[in-house]
Design a protein around this motif. Structure first.
Motif, PDB file in Angstrom:
ATOM      1  N   PRO A 228      46.107   5.050  81.748  1.00  0.00           N
ATOM      2  CA  PRO A 228      47.045   4.814  81.403  1.00  0.00           C
ATOM      3  C   PRO A 228      46.941   3.205  81.094  1.00  0.00           C
ATOM      4  O   PRO A 228      45.776   2.530  80.704  1.00  0.00           O
ATOM      5  CB  PRO A 228      47.209   3.643  82.959  1.00  0.00           C
ATOM      6  N   GLN A 229      47.624   2.258  80.049  1.00  0.00           N
ATOM      7  CA  GLN A 229      46.846   0.964  79.131  1.00  0.00           C
ATOM      8  C   GLN A 229      47.809  -0.559  79.545  1.00  0.00           C
ATOM      9  O   GLN A 229      48.795   0.032  80.046  1.00  0.00           O
ATOM     10  CB  GLN A 229      47.395   1.253  77.615  1.00  0.00           C
ATOM     11  N   ILE A 230      46.829  -0.978  79.120  1.00  0.00           N
ATOM     12  CA  ILE A 230      47.480  -2.401  80.082  1.00  0.00           C
ATOM     13  C   ILE A 230      47.577  -3.550  78.373  1.00  0.00           C
ATOM     14  O   ILE A 230      46.765  -3.403  77.944  1.00  0.00           O
ATOM     15  CB  ILE A 230      46.302  -3.336  81.045  1.00  0.00           C
ATOM     16  N   ARG A 231      49.318  -3.937  78.852  1.00  0.00           N
ATOM     17  CA  ARG A 231      49.104  -4.814  77.420  1.00  0.00           C
ATOM     18  C   ARG A 231      49.835  -5.897  78.221  1.00  0.00           C
ATOM     19  O   ARG A 231      50.225  -6.356  78.342  1.00  0.00           O
ATOM     20  CB  ARG A 231      50.678  -4.152  76.719  1.00  0.00           C
ATOM     21  N   THR A 241      44.213  -2.996  77.188  1.00  0.00           N
ATOM     22  CA  THR A 241      42.734  -2.573  77.186  1.00  0.00           C
ATOM     23  C   THR A 241      42.979  -1.256  77.875  1.00  0.00           C
ATOM     24  O   THR A 241      44.540  -1.564  77.971  1.00  0.00           O
ATOM     25  CB  THR A 241      41.911  -3.388  77.704  1.00  0.00           C
ATOM     26  N   SER A 242      42.815  -0.851  79.053  1.00  0.00           N
ATOM     27  CA  SER A 242      42.812   0.327  79.660  1.00  0.00           C
ATOM     28  C   SER A 242      42.597   0.105  81.555  1.00  0.00           C
ATOM     29  O   SER A 242      41.977  -0.883  81.301  1.00  0.00           O
ATOM     30  CB  SER A 242      41.840   1.170  79.659  1.00  0.00           C
ATOM     31  N   ILE A 243      43.377   0.667  81.968  1.00  0.00           N
ATOM     32  CA  ILE A 243      43.717  -0.238  83.537  1.00  0.00           C
ATOM     33  C   ILE A 243      41.834   0.702  83.676  1.00  0.00           C
ATOM     34  O   ILE A 243      40.807   0.038  85.027  1.00  0.00           O
ATOM     35  CB  ILE A 243      44.649   0.593  84.252  1.00  0.00           C
ATOM     36  N   ASN A 244      41.606   1.815  83.291  1.00  0.00           N
ATOM     37  CA  ASN A 244      40.004   2.545  84.003  1.00  0.00           C
ATOM     38  C   ASN A 244      38.746   0.916  83.508  1.00  0.00           C
ATOM     39  O   ASN A 244      38.013   1.552  83.903  1.00  0.00           O
ATOM     40  CB  ASN A 244      40.216   3.744  83.157  1.00  0.00           C
ATOM     41  N   ARG A 245      38.812   0.268  82.289  1.00  0.00           N
ATOM     42  CA  ARG A 245      38.281   0.021  81.810  1.00  0.00           C
ATOM     43  C   ARG A 245      38.626  -1.651  82.290  1.00  0.00           C
ATOM     44  O   ARG A 245      37.373  -1.902  82.556  1.00  0.00           O
ATOM     45  CB  ARG A 245      38.522  -0.924  80.233  1.00  0.00           C
ATOM     46  N   ILE A 263      52.080  -5.190  81.011  1.00  0.00           N
ATOM     47  CA  ILE A 263      53.275  -4.441  80.178  1.00  0.00           C
ATOM     48  C   ILE A 263      52.489  -2.672  80.895  1.00  0.00           C
ATOM     49  O   ILE A 263      51.083  -3.034  80.695  1.00  0.00           O
ATOM     50  CB  ILE A 263      53.614  -3.962  79.441  1.00  0.00           C
ATOM     51  N   VAL A 264      52.561  -2.314  82.128  1.00  0.00           N
ATOM     52  CA  VAL A 264      51.680  -1.171  81.716  1.00  0.00           C
ATOM     53  C   VAL A 264      52.179   0.465  81.887  1.00  0.00           C
ATOM     54  O   VAL A 264      53.488   0.788  81.741  1.00  0.00           O
ATOM     55  CB  VAL A 264      51.801  -0.762  83.555  1.00  0.00           C
ATOM     56  N   GLU A 265      51.749   0.732  80.670  1.00  0.00           N
ATOM     57  CA  GLU A 265      51.906   2.521  80.104  1.00  0.00           C
ATOM     58  C   GLU A 265      51.409   3.145  79.524  1.00  0.00           C
ATOM     59  O   GLU A 265      49.855   3.145  79.584  1.00  0.00           O
ATOM     60  CB  GLU A 265      52.751   1.911  78.313  1.00  0.00           C
ATOM     61  N   THR A 286      42.926  11.460  77.769  1.00  0.00           N
ATOM     62  CA  THR A 286      42.962  11.519  78.873  1.00  0.00           C
ATOM     63  C   THR A 286      42.015  10.644  79.290  1.00  0.00           C
ATOM     64  O   THR A 286      41.694  10.598  80.306  1.00  0.00           O
ATOM     65  CB  THR A 286      42.624  13.099  79.056  1.00  0.00           C
ATOM     66  N   GLN A 287      41.285   9.751  78.060  1.00  0.00           N
ATOM     67  CA  GLN A 287      40.312   9.081  78.426  1.00  0.00           C
ATOM     68  C   GLN A 287      40.034   7.632  77.411  1.00  0.00           C
ATOM     69  O   GLN A 287      41.101   8.525  76.371  1.00  0.00           O
ATOM     70  CB  GLN A 287      39.772   9.520  78.970  1.00  0.00           C
TER      71      GLN A 287
END
Length: 393
Positions: A228-231, A241-245, A263-265, A286-287
Protein backbone atom coordinates in the motif's frame (compact mmCIF):
# COMPACT_ATOMS: atom_id res chain seq x y z
CA UNK A 1 29.67 -74.68 -65.30
CA UNK A 2 26.20 -75.86 -66.02
CA UNK A 3 26.07 -77.30 -62.57
CA UNK A 4 27.16 -73.95 -60.92
CA UNK A 5 24.95 -71.73 -63.06
CA UNK A 6 21.81 -71.96 -60.94
CA UNK A 7 23.77 -71.07 -57.78
CA UNK A 8 25.48 -68.13 -59.49
CA UNK A 9 22.15 -66.80 -60.68
CA UNK A 10 20.72 -67.17 -57.14
CA UNK A 11 23.61 -65.24 -55.53
CA UNK A 12 23.28 -62.45 -58.06
CA UNK A 13 19.58 -62.16 -57.48
CA UNK A 14 20.06 -62.04 -53.67
CA UNK A 15 22.86 -59.45 -53.99
CA UNK A 16 20.70 -57.25 -56.21
CA UNK A 17 17.77 -57.47 -53.76
CA UNK A 18 19.89 -56.57 -50.71
CA UNK A 19 21.52 -53.72 -52.59
CA UNK A 20 18.08 -52.37 -53.48
CA UNK A 21 16.99 -52.49 -49.83
CA UNK A 22 20.16 -50.72 -48.62
CA UNK A 23 19.80 -48.02 -51.28
CA UNK A 24 16.20 -47.46 -50.29
CA UNK A 25 17.20 -47.09 -46.62
CA UNK A 26 20.05 -44.77 -47.62
CA UNK A 27 17.74 -42.44 -49.50
CA UNK A 28 15.23 -42.50 -46.69
CA UNK A 29 17.92 -41.58 -44.17
CA UNK A 30 19.28 -38.89 -46.48
CA UNK A 31 15.82 -37.43 -46.98
CA UNK A 32 15.03 -37.33 -43.28
CA UNK A 33 18.47 -35.89 -42.49
CA UNK A 34 17.92 -33.22 -45.13
CA UNK A 35 14.58 -32.42 -43.50
CA UNK A 36 16.39 -31.95 -40.16
CA UNK A 37 18.89 -29.60 -41.78
CA UNK A 38 16.01 -27.68 -43.35
CA UNK A 39 14.35 -27.29 -39.94
CA UNK A 40 17.61 -26.07 -38.43
CA UNK A 41 18.11 -23.60 -41.28
CA UNK A 42 14.57 -22.27 -40.91
CA UNK A 43 14.95 -21.93 -37.14
CA UNK A 44 13.85 -24.28 -34.43
CA UNK A 45 10.72 -23.44 -32.42
CA UNK A 46 11.76 -21.64 -29.20
CA UNK A 47 10.19 -19.64 -26.40
CA UNK A 48 12.75 -16.80 -26.58
CA UNK A 49 15.81 -15.64 -28.43
CA UNK A 50 19.37 -16.32 -27.41
CA UNK A 51 21.43 -13.56 -25.81
CA UNK A 52 23.75 -13.13 -28.82
CA UNK A 53 20.73 -12.73 -31.10
CA UNK A 54 19.10 -10.03 -28.99
CA UNK A 55 22.17 -7.88 -28.36
CA UNK A 56 23.67 -8.35 -31.82
CA UNK A 57 24.36 -5.06 -33.54
CA UNK A 58 24.77 -3.08 -30.30
CA UNK A 59 28.29 -2.06 -31.36
CA UNK A 60 27.17 -0.78 -34.75
CA UNK A 61 27.32 2.95 -35.36
CA UNK A 62 23.59 3.07 -36.13
CA UNK A 63 22.51 0.98 -33.10
CA UNK A 64 19.46 2.40 -31.30
CA UNK A 65 20.13 0.64 -27.99
CA UNK A 66 23.00 0.22 -25.54
CA UNK A 67 24.14 -2.84 -23.61
CA UNK A 68 25.53 -2.68 -20.06
CA UNK A 69 26.80 -5.75 -18.17
CA UNK A 70 25.73 -5.50 -14.52
CA UNK A 71 28.85 -5.81 -12.39
CA UNK A 72 30.12 -4.48 -9.10
CA UNK A 73 32.12 -1.82 -10.94
CA UNK A 74 29.04 -0.63 -12.86
CA UNK A 75 26.61 -0.31 -9.91
CA UNK A 76 27.94 3.07 -8.56
CA UNK A 77 27.46 4.58 -12.02
CA UNK A 78 23.96 3.16 -12.33
CA UNK A 79 23.01 4.62 -8.92
CA UNK A 80 23.25 8.12 -10.41
CA UNK A 81 20.86 7.36 -13.25
CA UNK A 82 17.22 8.49 -12.88
CA UNK A 83 14.45 6.14 -11.78
CA UNK A 84 11.93 5.40 -14.54
CA UNK A 85 8.31 4.32 -14.53
CA UNK A 86 7.19 5.93 -11.27
CA UNK A 87 6.42 9.43 -10.00
CA UNK A 88 9.17 11.23 -8.10
CA UNK A 89 7.35 12.14 -4.90
CA UNK A 90 8.86 13.63 -1.78
CA UNK A 91 7.60 13.20 1.76
CA UNK A 92 7.34 15.50 4.78
CA UNK A 93 9.16 14.49 7.94
CA UNK A 94 7.37 14.52 11.27
CA UNK A 95 7.20 17.61 13.46
CA UNK A 96 5.68 18.38 16.84
CA UNK A 97 2.44 20.33 17.13
CA UNK A 98 0.04 21.52 19.78
CA UNK A 99 -1.63 18.74 21.70
CA UNK A 100 -4.83 20.78 22.03
CA UNK A 101 -7.41 21.88 19.51
CA UNK A 102 -6.83 25.16 17.73
CA UNK A 103 -9.77 27.23 16.52
CA UNK A 104 -9.72 27.97 12.80
CA UNK A 105 -11.98 29.86 10.38
CA UNK A 106 -15.04 27.78 9.60
CA UNK A 107 -15.22 26.13 13.02
CA UNK A 108 -18.45 26.35 14.99
CA UNK A 109 -18.36 27.63 18.58
CA UNK A 110 -21.12 27.63 21.18
CA UNK A 111 -20.90 29.99 24.16
CA UNK A 112 -22.82 29.92 27.43
CA UNK A 113 -22.62 33.04 29.68
CA UNK A 114 -23.53 32.60 33.32
CA UNK A 115 -24.47 35.58 35.48
CA UNK A 116 -25.97 35.39 38.96
CA UNK A 117 -26.60 39.15 39.21
CA UNK A 118 -30.33 40.02 39.48
CA UNK A 119 -29.80 43.17 37.40
CA UNK A 120 -27.68 41.50 34.73
CA UNK A 121 -27.34 43.07 31.29
CA UNK A 122 -27.28 39.62 29.74
CA UNK A 123 -29.97 37.59 31.45
CA UNK A 124 -33.65 38.16 32.18
CA UNK A 125 -35.06 37.98 35.73
CA UNK A 126 -34.95 34.46 37.14
CA UNK A 127 -32.57 33.54 34.31
CA UNK A 128 -29.01 32.63 35.13
CA UNK A 129 -27.52 31.62 31.78
CA UNK A 130 -27.77 32.80 28.20
CA UNK A 131 -26.59 30.69 25.28
CA UNK A 132 -25.05 31.77 21.98
CA UNK A 133 -25.31 28.60 19.89
CA UNK A 134 -23.23 27.53 16.86
CA UNK A 135 -21.53 30.72 15.83
CA UNK A 136 -19.28 30.18 12.83
CA UNK A 137 -15.80 31.62 13.03
CA UNK A 138 -15.49 34.06 10.13
CA UNK A 139 -12.81 33.99 7.46
CA UNK A 140 -11.02 36.73 9.40
CA UNK A 141 -11.07 34.50 12.52
CA UNK A 142 -13.61 36.47 14.56
CA UNK A 143 -17.03 36.01 16.21
CA UNK A 144 -19.49 38.64 17.37
CA UNK A 145 -20.29 38.96 21.09
CA UNK A 146 -22.95 41.25 22.59
CA UNK A 147 -21.49 44.37 24.26
CA UNK A 148 -17.90 43.56 23.31
CA UNK A 149 -18.27 43.29 19.53
CA UNK A 150 -16.05 41.24 17.17
CA UNK A 151 -13.50 39.10 18.97
CA UNK A 152 -10.66 37.32 17.24
CA UNK A 153 -10.33 33.73 18.47
CA UNK A 154 -8.75 32.01 15.45
CA UNK A 155 -5.40 30.44 16.27
CA UNK A 156 -6.29 30.01 19.94
CA UNK A 157 -7.14 26.85 21.82
CA UNK A 158 -10.71 26.66 23.15
CA UNK A 159 -9.36 27.33 26.66
CA UNK A 160 -7.40 30.40 25.55
CA UNK A 161 -10.39 31.73 23.56
CA UNK A 162 -12.67 31.29 26.58
CA UNK A 163 -10.21 33.19 28.79
CA UNK A 164 -9.99 36.07 26.28
CA UNK A 165 -13.76 36.40 26.02
CA UNK A 166 -14.01 36.23 29.82
CA UNK A 167 -11.58 39.15 30.24
CA UNK A 168 -13.34 41.28 27.63
CA UNK A 169 -16.77 40.60 29.09
CA UNK A 170 -15.73 41.26 32.72
CA UNK A 171 -15.23 44.93 31.86
CA UNK A 172 -18.97 45.12 31.09
CA UNK A 173 -20.43 42.40 33.29
CA UNK A 174 -18.02 41.74 36.17
CA UNK A 175 -19.97 38.78 37.50
CA UNK A 176 -20.27 36.93 34.16
CA UNK A 177 -18.72 33.53 33.62
CA UNK A 178 -18.04 32.24 30.09
CA UNK A 179 -18.20 28.63 28.90
CA UNK A 180 -17.08 27.74 25.33
CA UNK A 181 -17.25 24.60 23.20
CA UNK A 182 -16.35 24.05 19.56
CA UNK A 183 -16.92 21.64 16.68
CA UNK A 184 -14.36 21.34 13.91
CA UNK A 185 -15.04 22.82 10.52
CA UNK A 186 -13.32 22.10 7.22
CA UNK A 187 -10.10 23.80 8.27
CA UNK A 188 -9.84 21.52 11.26
CA UNK A 189 -10.71 18.27 9.46
CA UNK A 190 -8.87 15.89 7.13
CA UNK A 191 -10.13 13.43 4.52
CA UNK A 192 -9.17 9.76 4.37
CA UNK A 193 -9.85 8.36 0.89
CA UNK A 194 -9.92 4.67 -0.08
CA UNK A 195 -7.79 1.73 0.99
CA UNK A 196 -9.06 1.64 4.59
CA UNK A 197 -11.99 0.03 6.37
CA UNK A 198 -13.86 3.31 7.01
CA UNK A 199 -12.93 6.17 4.67
CA UNK A 200 -14.40 9.59 5.31
CA UNK A 201 -13.82 13.04 6.78
CA UNK A 202 -12.29 13.10 10.26
CA UNK A 203 -12.03 16.05 12.67
CA UNK A 204 -8.57 16.71 14.05
CA UNK A 205 -8.59 16.22 17.83
CA UNK A 206 -5.45 18.35 18.14
CA UNK A 207 -2.55 19.75 16.12
CA UNK A 208 -0.43 16.69 16.78
CA UNK A 209 -2.62 14.44 14.62
CA UNK A 210 -0.48 12.29 12.29
CA UNK A 211 -0.99 10.19 9.16
CA UNK A 212 -0.79 6.89 11.04
CA UNK A 213 -3.23 8.19 13.67
CA UNK A 214 -5.71 9.02 10.90
CA UNK A 215 -5.29 5.62 9.21
CA UNK A 216 -5.77 3.90 12.56
CA UNK A 217 -8.96 5.84 13.16
CA UNK A 218 -10.14 4.77 9.72
CA UNK A 219 -9.84 1.11 10.67
CA UNK A 220 -6.38 0.45 9.22
CA UNK A 221 -5.17 -0.40 5.73
CA UNK A 222 -7.09 -3.09 3.87
CA UNK A 223 -5.27 -6.42 3.75
CA UNK A 224 -5.90 -7.04 0.04
CA UNK A 225 -3.67 -4.17 -1.15
CA UNK A 226 -0.22 -5.05 -2.48
CA UNK A 227 2.46 -2.80 -0.94
CA UNK A 228 0.00 0.00 0.00
CA UNK A 229 1.08 3.52 -0.93
CA UNK A 230 0.25 6.74 0.92
CA UNK A 231 -0.49 9.93 -1.01
CA UNK A 232 -0.83 13.21 0.91
CA UNK A 233 -2.50 16.07 -0.96
CA UNK A 234 -1.83 19.47 0.60
CA UNK A 235 -2.41 22.88 -0.93
CA UNK A 236 -2.11 21.61 -4.50
CA UNK A 237 1.01 19.50 -3.82
CA UNK A 238 1.22 15.69 -3.70
CA UNK A 239 3.60 13.86 -1.36
CA UNK A 240 4.04 10.10 -1.33
CA UNK A 241 5.57 7.15 0.47
CA UNK A 242 4.57 3.61 1.42
CA UNK A 243 2.81 2.41 4.55
CA UNK A 244 5.68 -0.01 5.26
CA UNK A 245 8.12 2.88 5.24
CA UNK A 246 5.97 4.78 7.74
CA UNK A 247 5.88 1.72 9.97
CA UNK A 248 9.65 1.27 9.89
CA UNK A 249 10.63 4.96 10.13
CA UNK A 250 8.62 6.78 12.82
CA UNK A 251 10.30 10.07 11.93
CA UNK A 252 8.25 10.05 8.71
CA UNK A 253 4.85 9.90 10.46
CA UNK A 254 4.11 13.46 9.45
CA UNK A 255 1.71 15.79 11.23
CA UNK A 256 -1.48 16.61 9.38
CA UNK A 257 -2.80 20.07 8.61
CA UNK A 258 -6.47 20.97 8.35
CA UNK A 259 -7.77 20.39 4.84
CA UNK A 260 -5.26 17.62 4.07
CA UNK A 261 -6.41 14.66 2.01
CA UNK A 262 -4.79 11.26 2.59
CA UNK A 263 -5.21 8.58 -0.08
CA UNK A 264 -4.33 4.92 0.50
CA UNK A 265 -3.91 2.95 -2.71
CA UNK A 266 -2.26 -0.16 -4.08
CA UNK A 267 1.22 0.10 -5.57
CA UNK A 268 0.65 0.46 -9.32
CA UNK A 269 4.23 -0.40 -10.30
CA UNK A 270 4.90 -3.66 -12.15
CA UNK A 271 7.52 -5.50 -14.20
CA UNK A 272 7.21 -8.14 -16.94
CA UNK A 273 8.82 -11.55 -17.34
CA UNK A 274 9.15 -13.42 -20.63
CA UNK A 275 11.21 -16.14 -22.29
CA UNK A 276 12.47 -19.20 -20.44
CA UNK A 277 11.26 -17.79 -17.12
CA UNK A 278 9.49 -19.87 -14.52
CA UNK A 279 6.39 -17.73 -15.07
CA UNK A 280 5.65 -15.33 -17.93
CA UNK A 281 3.40 -12.64 -16.53
CA UNK A 282 2.97 -9.06 -15.31
CA UNK A 283 4.13 -8.87 -11.69
CA UNK A 284 3.15 -6.13 -9.21
CA UNK A 285 5.78 -4.74 -6.87
CA UNK A 286 5.45 -6.44 -3.49
CA UNK A 287 7.84 -4.06 -1.71
CA UNK A 288 9.29 -0.59 -2.12
CA UNK A 289 12.51 -1.76 -3.78
CA UNK A 290 12.58 -4.88 -5.97
CA UNK A 291 16.04 -6.06 -6.98
CA UNK A 292 16.94 -8.34 -9.87
CA UNK A 293 17.26 -11.29 -7.47
CA UNK A 294 13.88 -10.42 -5.95
CA UNK A 295 12.43 -10.40 -9.46
CA UNK A 296 13.93 -13.82 -10.22
CA UNK A 297 12.31 -15.21 -7.08
CA UNK A 298 8.97 -13.58 -7.93
CA UNK A 299 8.92 -15.12 -11.42
CA UNK A 300 9.82 -18.54 -10.06
CA UNK A 301 13.37 -18.60 -11.36
CA UNK A 302 14.11 -19.88 -14.85
CA UNK A 303 13.35 -23.09 -16.71
CA UNK A 304 16.42 -25.26 -16.10
CA UNK A 305 15.97 -27.25 -19.31
CA UNK A 306 15.81 -24.17 -21.55
CA UNK A 307 17.21 -21.02 -19.92
CA UNK A 308 20.70 -19.59 -20.18
CA UNK A 309 21.68 -18.43 -16.64
CA UNK A 310 24.48 -16.40 -18.21
CA UNK A 311 21.97 -14.50 -20.34
CA UNK A 312 19.37 -12.86 -18.10
CA UNK A 313 18.45 -9.57 -19.79
CA UNK A 314 16.62 -6.56 -18.36
CA UNK A 315 15.20 -4.26 -21.01
CA UNK A 316 14.37 -0.66 -20.02
CA UNK A 317 13.41 2.55 -21.80
CA UNK A 318 14.59 5.92 -20.49
CA UNK A 319 12.92 9.20 -21.43
CA UNK A 320 14.86 11.54 -23.69
CA UNK A 321 15.26 13.93 -20.75
CA UNK A 322 17.35 11.29 -18.92
CA UNK A 323 20.10 11.25 -21.57
CA UNK A 324 23.09 13.23 -20.30
CA UNK A 325 25.94 14.03 -22.64
CA UNK A 326 29.29 14.00 -20.83
CA UNK A 327 27.71 13.01 -17.51
CA UNK A 328 26.82 9.76 -15.80
CA UNK A 329 23.67 8.57 -17.46
CA UNK A 330 22.35 6.35 -20.24
CA UNK A 331 23.61 7.22 -23.72
CA UNK A 332 20.57 5.66 -25.40
CA UNK A 333 16.87 5.69 -24.57
CA UNK A 334 16.72 1.91 -25.04
CA UNK A 335 18.99 0.01 -22.68
CA UNK A 336 19.69 -3.70 -22.20
CA UNK A 337 21.29 -4.78 -18.92
CA UNK A 338 22.90 -8.24 -18.92
CA UNK A 339 23.16 -10.44 -15.83
CA UNK A 340 25.34 -13.51 -15.43
CA UNK A 341 23.92 -15.63 -12.61
CA UNK A 342 26.71 -18.21 -12.84
CA UNK A 343 29.33 -16.03 -11.10
CA UNK A 344 29.51 -14.66 -7.56
CA UNK A 345 29.95 -11.09 -8.86
CA UNK A 346 26.88 -11.50 -11.05
CA UNK A 347 24.78 -12.80 -8.17
CA UNK A 348 25.88 -10.10 -5.72
CA UNK A 349 25.38 -7.42 -8.37
CA UNK A 350 21.91 -8.74 -9.17
CA UNK A 351 21.01 -8.38 -5.50
CA UNK A 352 21.92 -4.68 -5.71
CA UNK A 353 20.41 -3.98 -9.12
CA UNK A 354 17.09 -2.16 -8.74
CA UNK A 355 14.19 -3.10 -11.00
CA UNK A 356 12.16 -0.14 -12.30
CA UNK A 357 8.46 -0.15 -13.05
CA UNK A 358 7.86 -1.29 -16.62
CA UNK A 359 11.11 -3.26 -16.90
CA UNK A 360 11.14 -6.49 -18.90
CA UNK A 361 13.03 -9.39 -17.34
CA UNK A 362 13.89 -11.75 -20.20
CA UNK A 363 15.35 -15.21 -19.62
CA UNK A 364 17.06 -16.06 -22.90
CA UNK A 365 17.26 -19.53 -24.40
CA UNK A 366 20.42 -21.57 -23.91
CA UNK A 367 22.37 -22.42 -27.08
CA UNK A 368 22.66 -25.97 -25.72
CA UNK A 369 18.91 -26.34 -26.08
CA UNK A 370 19.12 -25.96 -29.86
CA UNK A 371 21.96 -28.49 -30.07
CA UNK A 372 20.01 -30.96 -27.98
CA UNK A 373 16.99 -30.46 -30.21
CA UNK A 374 19.07 -31.11 -33.33
CA UNK A 375 20.57 -34.28 -31.89
CA UNK A 376 17.12 -35.35 -30.84
CA UNK A 377 15.88 -34.88 -34.38
CA UNK A 378 18.85 -36.79 -35.83
CA UNK A 379 18.35 -39.58 -33.31
CA UNK A 380 14.72 -39.65 -34.33
CA UNK A 381 15.76 -39.92 -37.96
CA UNK A 382 17.91 -42.99 -37.35
CA UNK A 383 15.16 -44.49 -35.25
CA UNK A 384 12.72 -44.01 -38.10
CA UNK A 385 15.26 -45.47 -40.55
CA UNK A 386 15.78 -48.53 -38.41
CA UNK A 387 12.03 -48.94 -38.13
CA UNK A 388 11.71 -48.63 -41.90
CA UNK A 389 14.52 -51.19 -42.40
CA UNK A 390 12.86 -53.64 -40.09
CA UNK A 391 9.58 -53.20 -41.91
CA UNK A 392 11.42 -53.76 -45.22
CA UNK A 393 12.84 -57.01 -43.96
Amino acid sequence: RSTLFPYTTLFRSQYTSERSIYMTQFWRIGGLFGLCLLLVACGLPRGAGMEREIISGSNNADADFAVYPVTRAFLPTLAEWPVTGEPELNWITASAGSRSQIIAPGDMVSIAIWDSNDNSLLTAPEQRVVGLEEMRVSASGTIFMPYIGDQRISGLSPQAARARLQRELEAIVPSAQVQLSMSEGRANSVDLVGGVAVPGSYPMPDRNYTVLSLISQGGGVRGDLANPQIRLMRQGNIFGTSINRLYSEPALDTRLVGGDRVIVEEDERYFLSLGAAGRQDQHPFTQDIVTALDAMAIIGGVTSARADPEGILILREYPASALRAGERGPRMERVVFTLDLTTSDGLFSARNFRIHSGDLVLATESPVTSVQTIFGLIGGVFGLANTAGNLGN
